[in-house]
Design a protein around this motif. Structure first.
Motif, mmCIF file in Angstrom:
data_model
loop_
_atom_site.group_PDB
_atom_site.id
_atom_site.type_symbol
_atom_site.label_atom_id
_atom_site.label_comp_id
_atom_site.label_asym_id
_atom_site.label_seq_id
_atom_site.Cartn_x
_atom_site.Cartn_y
_atom_site.Cartn_z
ATOM 1 N N SER A 101 29.193 8.894 26.771
ATOM 2 C CA SER A 101 27.714 9.044 27.465
ATOM 3 C C SER A 101 28.094 8.238 28.784
ATOM 4 C CB SER A 101 26.684 8.192 26.517
ATOM 5 O OG SER A 101 26.580 8.706 25.266
ATOM 6 N N VAL A 102 27.858 9.304 29.897
ATOM 7 C CA VAL A 102 28.003 8.665 31.151
ATOM 8 C C VAL A 102 27.093 9.427 32.146
ATOM 9 C CG1 VAL A 102 29.561 11.014 31.514
ATOM 10 C CG2 VAL A 102 29.913 8.904 32.789
ATOM 11 N N THR A 103 26.666 8.580 33.078
ATOM 12 C CA THR A 103 25.815 8.975 34.251
ATOM 13 C C THR A 103 26.498 8.507 35.414
ATOM 14 O OG1 THR A 103 23.693 8.705 32.817
ATOM 15 C CG2 THR A 103 23.405 8.438 35.149
ATOM 16 N N VAL A 104 26.154 9.611 36.405
ATOM 17 C CA VAL A 104 26.709 9.416 37.936
ATOM 18 C C VAL A 104 25.381 9.218 38.693
ATOM 19 C CG1 VAL A 104 27.623 10.208 40.093
ATOM 20 C CG2 VAL A 104 28.713 10.549 37.636
ATOM 21 N N ALA A 105 25.023 7.933 39.193
ATOM 22 C CA ALA A 105 24.013 7.578 39.861
ATOM 23 C C ALA A 105 24.095 7.391 41.469
ATOM 24 C CB ALA A 105 23.566 6.275 39.263
ATOM 25 N N LEU A 106 23.584 8.210 42.123
ATOM 26 C CA LEU A 106 23.666 8.221 43.576
ATOM 27 C C LEU A 106 22.465 7.496 44.249
ATOM 28 C CD1 LEU A 106 24.717 11.991 43.890
ATOM 29 C CD2 LEU A 106 26.282 9.598 43.610
ATOM 30 N N SER A 107 22.690 6.281 44.747
ATOM 31 C CA SER A 107 21.310 5.397 45.346
ATOM 32 C C SER A 107 21.551 5.598 46.691
ATOM 33 C CB SER A 107 21.424 4.196 44.873
ATOM 34 O OG SER A 107 21.170 4.118 43.478
ATOM 35 N N GLY A 108 20.697 6.304 47.474
ATOM 36 C CA GLY A 108 20.695 6.386 49.006
ATOM 37 C C GLY A 108 19.521 5.485 49.521
ATOM 38 N N PRO A 109 19.282 5.945 51.001
ATOM 39 C CA PRO A 109 18.236 5.213 51.638
ATOM 40 C C PRO A 109 16.915 5.570 51.144
ATOM 41 C CG PRO A 109 18.755 7.347 52.770
ATOM 42 C CD PRO A 109 19.621 7.066 51.530
ATOM 43 N N ASP A 112 15.807 6.086 47.173
ATOM 44 C CA ASP A 112 16.251 7.515 46.748
ATOM 45 C C ASP A 112 17.197 7.589 45.993
ATOM 46 O OD1 ASP A 112 15.945 10.650 46.875
ATOM 47 O OD2 ASP A 112 17.765 10.486 47.775
ATOM 48 N N ARG A 113 17.221 8.432 44.962
ATOM 49 C CA ARG A 113 18.233 8.294 43.778
ATOM 50 C C ARG A 113 18.268 9.544 43.062
ATOM 51 N NH1 ARG A 113 17.307 4.575 38.505
ATOM 52 N NH2 ARG A 113 16.040 6.220 38.217
ATOM 53 N N ALA A 114 19.379 10.085 42.865
ATOM 54 C CA ALA A 114 19.582 11.297 41.901
ATOM 55 C C ALA A 114 20.690 10.997 40.760
ATOM 56 C CB ALA A 114 20.332 12.322 42.743
ATOM 57 N N MET A 115 20.466 11.587 39.682
ATOM 58 C CA MET A 115 21.314 10.932 38.485
ATOM 59 C C MET A 115 21.946 12.477 37.969
ATOM 60 S SD MET A 115 18.985 8.266 37.082
ATOM 61 C CE MET A 115 20.185 7.408 36.036
ATOM 62 N N VAL A 116 22.919 12.241 37.379
ATOM 63 C CA VAL A 116 23.704 13.437 36.527
ATOM 64 C C VAL A 116 24.295 12.836 35.358
ATOM 65 C CG1 VAL A 116 25.440 15.447 36.571
ATOM 66 C CG2 VAL A 116 24.196 14.921 38.513
ATOM 67 N N SER A 117 23.962 13.436 34.340
ATOM 68 C CA SER A 117 24.394 12.781 32.924
ATOM 69 C C SER A 117 24.973 13.724 31.914
ATOM 70 C CB SER A 117 23.222 12.132 32.053
ATOM 71 O OG SER A 117 22.586 10.820 33.066
ATOM 72 N N TYR A 118 25.970 13.122 31.130
ATOM 73 C CA TYR A 118 26.444 13.942 30.085
ATOM 74 C C TYR A 118 26.649 13.301 28.773
ATOM 75 C CZ TYR A 118 29.990 16.270 27.179
ATOM 76 O OH TYR A 118 30.573 16.835 25.869
ATOM 77 N N GLN A 119 26.360 13.778 27.566
ATOM 78 C CA GLN A 119 26.375 12.779 26.374
ATOM 79 C C GLN A 119 26.893 13.812 25.402
ATOM 80 O OE1 GLN A 119 22.656 11.788 24.795
ATOM 81 N NE2 GLN A 119 23.568 9.778 24.659
ATOM 82 N N ASP A 120 28.009 13.185 24.543
ATOM 83 C CA ASP A 120 28.663 14.076 23.534
ATOM 84 C C ASP A 120 27.419 14.195 22.367
ATOM 85 O OD1 ASP A 120 31.159 14.912 24.321
ATOM 86 O OD2 ASP A 120 32.056 12.768 24.017
ATOM 87 N N GLU A 121 27.612 15.175 21.550
ATOM 88 C CA GLU A 121 26.493 15.010 20.496
ATOM 89 C C GLU A 121 27.139 14.150 19.698
ATOM 90 O OE1 GLU A 121 25.493 18.903 19.234
ATOM 91 O OE2 GLU A 121 24.983 19.551 20.803
ATOM 92 N N ALA A 122 26.352 13.331 18.726
ATOM 93 C CA ALA A 122 26.522 12.321 17.977
ATOM 94 C C ALA A 122 25.452 12.043 17.002
ATOM 95 C CB ALA A 122 27.243 11.222 18.445
ATOM 96 N N PRO A 123 25.477 12.128 15.703
ATOM 97 C CA PRO A 123 24.311 11.593 15.008
ATOM 98 C C PRO A 123 23.729 10.184 15.338
ATOM 99 C CG PRO A 123 26.250 11.696 13.558
ATOM 100 C CD PRO A 123 26.762 12.210 15.151
ATOM 101 N N ALA A 124 22.469 10.040 15.329
ATOM 102 C CA ALA A 124 21.917 8.977 15.698
ATOM 103 C C ALA A 124 21.741 8.175 14.554
ATOM 104 C CB ALA A 124 20.522 8.938 16.345
ATOM 105 N N PRO A 125 22.077 6.852 14.590
ATOM 106 C CA PRO A 125 21.805 6.042 13.231
ATOM 107 C C PRO A 125 20.454 6.092 12.661
ATOM 108 C CG PRO A 125 22.159 4.638 15.134
ATOM 109 C CD PRO A 125 22.440 5.939 15.551
#
Length: 315
Positions: A101-109, A112-125
């Motif tokens: 589970s990973v997010t790239v966060a780009l924090s600017g002036p 301002d913020r942009a985010m790109v995320s990825y997550q492997d599928e996994a059964p939630a508890p």
């Protein structure tokens, strides 16, 4: 709104996935397709549901975090951080395959913020058995979910005497959906940010969004970034300012805000005091990348003193 009764096993159960936040902060301008921009700072910081669990732990609360870890470097990084913080591991699940589970966060002036995320599928508890096992005073769900299993678990939590606090987390939901409306009505507290409230309702302005959501959920709390937060309960509206601070990154602000709010609810504070505690924690969070600046209990009084109006004792 203090929780009451006997037989509680812990103060807070936080249920949700971790994220490894790769935070690029101090961007001089927004990143654009085909271009390159250099950040002034970078940090790999644990995030996702780690943040409210860690932030509550730093405030002296007993928080159990239900999360899945896998055989991957992001899981290892966040697990190591959780252990370094001393988080309760009773609801950690470990898998022999990647659970990335990973997010790239780009924090600017201008925040301002942009985010790109990825997550492997996994059964939630499964949530209902966790509730029966740990019997929390407060259940924190960091993301709006309205499936049948979540609704059933929320109802179990309520029957066990737990307060249920759910965040919005920018999901594609509509308050016109009967399933979403049923879920919101089953909560105690719903804490979207202003953009999420507008998208959820399709309202033309925040006041209309507040009115629509407040008619669905007993206590509505909407964060507004540097403009603080607003809450509605029983037709009464309350507002709290944020502390004016130089902003490094806003990635963890909402989760730290929620931790302060829950800290106040556990202490039996009234809603304005809970908002002040939440605003102090959210303001502290933006002074560092990701979750790194979540305040500790000893620091909370200093942050409360910096709010633009008189504030409560932090205990």
């Amino acid at each position: 709104m203090e929780t009451s009764g006997t037989g509680y096993g812990c103060e807070v159960l936080v249920a949700g996935p971790y994220f490894a936040d790769l935070v690029f902060h101090g961007l001089p301008r927004p990143a654009e397709p085909g271009g390159e921009v250099f950040a002034r700072g970078f940090a790999l910081v644990p995030g996702g549901a780690y943040t409210p669990a860690m932030a509550l732990h730093r405030l002296g609360r007993q928080a159990v975090w239900a999360v899945d870890f896998g055989a991957d470097l992001f899981s290892a990084e966040v697990l190591a951080a959780a252990r370094a913080e001393g988080l309760d591991e009773r609801a950690f699940r470990h898998h022999p395959y990647p659970v990335r589970s990973v997010t790239v966060a780009l924090s600017g002036p201008d925040d301002d913020r942009a985010m790109v995320s990825y997550q492997d599928e996994a059964p939630a508890p499964p949530l209902a058995p966790l509730l029966r096992r740990h019997r929390p005073r407060v259940l924190v769900l960091p993301q709006l979910r309205w499936d049948d299993d979540t609704l059933a678990a929320v109802r179990v939590a309520r029957r066990l005497g737990a307060l249920v606090v759910m965040d919005g987390h920018d999901v594609p939901a509509s308050a016109a959906d009967p399933a979403v409306r049923r879920l919101l009505a089953a909560l105690d507290v719903f804490t979207p940010n202003a953009a999420e409230a507008l998208r959820l309702t399709g309202a033309a302005d925040l006041d209309r969004a507040l009115a629509e959501l407040a008619a669905l959920v007993p206590t509505l709390v909407v964060t507004r970034g540097a403009h603080g937060a607003v809450a509605v309960r029983d037709g009464e509206r309350y507002e709290a300012p944020a502390v004016p601070v130089p902003v490094v990154d806003t990635t963890a602000a909402g989760d730290c805000f929620n931790a302060g709010l829950v800290h106040g609810l556990l202490a039996g504070r009234d809603l304005p005091d809970c908002l002040a505690l939440a605003a102090a924690c959210g303001s502290a969070a933006v002074t560092g990348p990701g979750s790194s600046a979540a305040p500790r209990a000893a620091e909370l009084a200093g942050w409360l003193e910096r709010l633009p109006c008189a504030q409560p004792d932090p205990r």
